[in-house]
Design a protein around this motif. Sequence first.
Motif, PDB file in Angstrom:
ATOM      1  N   VAL A  31       9.123  -4.725  21.959  1.00 20.62           N
ATOM      2  CA  VAL A  31       8.856  -3.927  20.757  1.00 20.62           C
ATOM      3  C   VAL A  31       7.444  -4.243  20.278  1.00 20.62           C
ATOM      4  O   VAL A  31       7.083  -5.403  20.106  1.00 20.62           O
ATOM      5  N   HIS A  32       6.645  -3.189  20.092  1.00 23.19           N
ATOM      6  CA  HIS A  32       5.295  -3.304  19.547  1.00 23.19           C
ATOM      7  C   HIS A  32       5.336  -2.729  18.135  1.00 23.19           C
ATOM      8  O   HIS A  32       5.859  -1.633  17.925  1.00 23.19           O
ATOM      9  N   LEU A  33       4.785  -3.459  17.178  1.00 20.82           N
ATOM     10  CA  LEU A  33       4.801  -3.011  15.784  1.00 20.82           C
ATOM     11  C   LEU A  33       3.418  -3.114  15.187  1.00 20.82           C
ATOM     12  O   LEU A  33       2.815  -4.187  15.156  1.00 20.82           O
ATOM     13  N   ARG A  34       2.907  -2.002  14.719  1.00 23.46           N
ATOM     14  CA  ARG A  34       1.681  -1.958  13.936  1.00 23.46           C
ATOM     15  C   ARG A  34       2.120  -1.652  12.513  1.00 23.46           C
ATOM     16  O   ARG A  34       2.583  -0.547  12.209  1.00 23.46           O
ATOM     17  N   SER A  35       2.031  -2.655  11.638  1.00 19.56           N
ATOM     18  CA  SER A  35       2.484  -2.468  10.264  1.00 19.56           C
ATOM     19  C   SER A  35       1.646  -1.425   9.557  1.00 19.56           C
ATOM     20  O   SER A  35       0.528  -1.125   9.971  1.00 19.56           O
ATOM     21  N   GLY A  36       2.199  -0.897   8.468  1.00 17.15           N
ATOM     22  CA  GLY A  36       1.505   0.128   7.693  1.00 17.15           C
ATOM     23  C   GLY A  36       0.121  -0.322   7.272  1.00 17.15           C
ATOM     24  O   GLY A  36      -0.169  -1.509   7.169  1.00 17.15           O
ATOM     25  N   THR A  37      -0.749   0.625   7.038  1.00 16.69           N
ATOM     26  CA  THR A  37      -2.113   0.306   6.651  1.00 16.69           C
ATOM     27  C   THR A  37      -2.126  -0.467   5.347  1.00 16.69           C
ATOM     28  O   THR A  37      -1.252  -0.315   4.500  1.00 16.69           O
ATOM     29  N   SER A  38      -3.128  -1.301   5.176  1.00 13.21           N
ATOM     30  CA  SER A  38      -3.213  -2.100   3.954  1.00 13.21           C
ATOM     31  C   SER A  38      -3.715  -1.271   2.767  1.00 13.21           C
ATOM     32  O   SER A  38      -3.569  -1.672   1.630  1.00 13.21           O
ATOM     33  N   ASP A  39      -4.328  -0.111   3.041  1.00  8.43           N
ATOM     34  CA  ASP A  39      -4.803   0.744   1.954  1.00  8.43           C
ATOM     35  C   ASP A  39      -3.609   1.427   1.303  1.00  8.43           C
ATOM     36  O   ASP A  39      -2.792   2.039   1.976  1.00  8.43           O
ATOM     37  N   PRO A  40      -3.473   1.337  -0.007  1.00  8.67           N
ATOM     38  CA  PRO A  40      -2.357   2.020  -0.657  1.00  8.67           C
ATOM     39  C   PRO A  40      -2.552   3.532  -0.587  1.00  8.67           C
ATOM     40  O   PRO A  40      -3.680   4.019  -0.532  1.00  8.67           O
ATOM     41  N   HIS A  41      -1.474   4.254  -0.546  1.00  6.98           N
ATOM     42  CA  HIS A  41      -1.581   5.703  -0.523  1.00  6.98           C
ATOM     43  C   HIS A  41      -2.041   6.191  -1.891  1.00  6.98           C
ATOM     44  O   HIS A  41      -1.817   5.536  -2.900  1.00  6.98           O
ATOM     45  N   PRO A  42      -2.710   7.340  -1.909  1.00  6.03           N
ATOM     46  CA  PRO A  42      -3.221   7.861  -3.179  1.00  6.03           C
ATOM     47  C   PRO A  42      -2.101   8.060  -4.196  1.00  6.03           C
ATOM     48  O   PRO A  42      -0.973   8.367  -3.820  1.00  6.03           O
ATOM     49  N   PRO A  43      -2.417   7.863  -5.473  1.00  5.41           N
ATOM     50  CA  PRO A  43      -1.398   8.040  -6.511  1.00  5.41           C
ATOM     51  C   PRO A  43      -0.819   9.454  -6.476  1.00  5.41           C
ATOM     52  O   PRO A  43      -1.528  10.419  -6.253  1.00  5.41           O
ATOM     53  N   GLY A  44       0.473   9.532  -6.661  1.00  7.58           N
ATOM     54  CA  GLY A  44       1.135  10.832  -6.684  1.00  7.58           C
ATOM     55  C   GLY A  44       1.617  11.294  -5.327  1.00  7.58           C
ATOM     56  O   GLY A  44       2.369  12.250  -5.226  1.00  7.58           O
ATOM     57  N   GLU A  45       1.172  10.645  -4.246  1.00  8.19           N
ATOM     58  CA  GLU A  45       1.629  11.026  -2.919  1.00  8.19           C
ATOM     59  C   GLU A  45       2.704  10.053  -2.456  1.00  8.19           C
ATOM     60  O   GLU A  45       2.754   8.915  -2.886  1.00  8.19           O
ATOM     61  N   THR A  46       3.532  10.528  -1.554  1.00  9.87           N
ATOM     62  CA  THR A  46       4.580   9.658  -1.026  1.00  9.87           C
ATOM     63  C   THR A  46       3.992   8.729   0.031  1.00  9.87           C
ATOM     64  O   THR A  46       2.957   9.019   0.617  1.00  9.87           O
ATOM     65  N   ALA A  47       4.660   7.623   0.257  1.00  6.79           N
ATOM     66  CA  ALA A  47       4.219   6.668   1.270  1.00  6.79           C
ATOM     67  C   ALA A  47       4.342   7.305   2.651  1.00  6.79           C
ATOM     68  O   ALA A  47       5.233   8.119   2.891  1.00  6.79           O
ATOM     69  N   PRO A  48       3.453   6.942   3.590  1.00  5.23           N
ATOM     70  CA  PRO A  48       3.541   7.523   4.932  1.00  5.23           C
ATOM     71  C   PRO A  48       4.839   7.106   5.625  1.00  5.23           C
ATOM     72  O   PRO A  48       5.387   6.036   5.357  1.00  5.23           O
ATOM     73  N   GLN A  49       5.322   7.967   6.490  1.00  2.00           N
ATOM     74  CA  GLN A  49       6.575   7.729   7.202  1.00  2.00           C
ATOM     75  C   GLN A  49       6.411   6.663   8.282  1.00  2.00           C
ATOM     76  O   GLN A  49       5.338   6.523   8.866  1.00  2.00           O
TER      77      GLN A  49
END
Length: 140
Positions: A31-49
């Motif tokens: 299993v290879h895992l690249r964790s979510g980006t450290s940059d927070p998503h813009p306010p008002g948008e949902t987190a990336p899938q």
Amino acid sequence: MLPTEHRLRRREDFATAVRRGRRAGRPLLVVHLRSGTSDPHPPGETAPQVRAGFVVSKAVGNAVTRNLVKRRLRHLVRDRLDRFPPGSLVVVRALPGAGEAGHEQLARDLDTALRRLLGGASPETPSVNLEGQTKGRVPR
């Protein structure tokens, strides 16, 4: 079935997860895992899938066997998507023994690999035993 929005499809995404992510190997799969980006998503948008992809080579078996392994892995990962941080890229690579393995064996190996990637200490952080001595790699 793994929902379309959770599927990893682009070659660049597979390469990012494999080359820049962390890896946990087991006898039946890696299993290879690249964790979510450290940059927070813009306010008002949902987190990336969280998106997952699968690599099942001809070494696993014939086309019927490979598709069976892919279906089993997709089902197993679908039930575990909530364990990953938002925006993570996951690649599950089946090893040759996966063709003869049952659903329970694949589930056990996947759970062990995910525990190592998500819950265990990373190789850069040394663990300390009861005597205060460090074990494992020490960061440079």
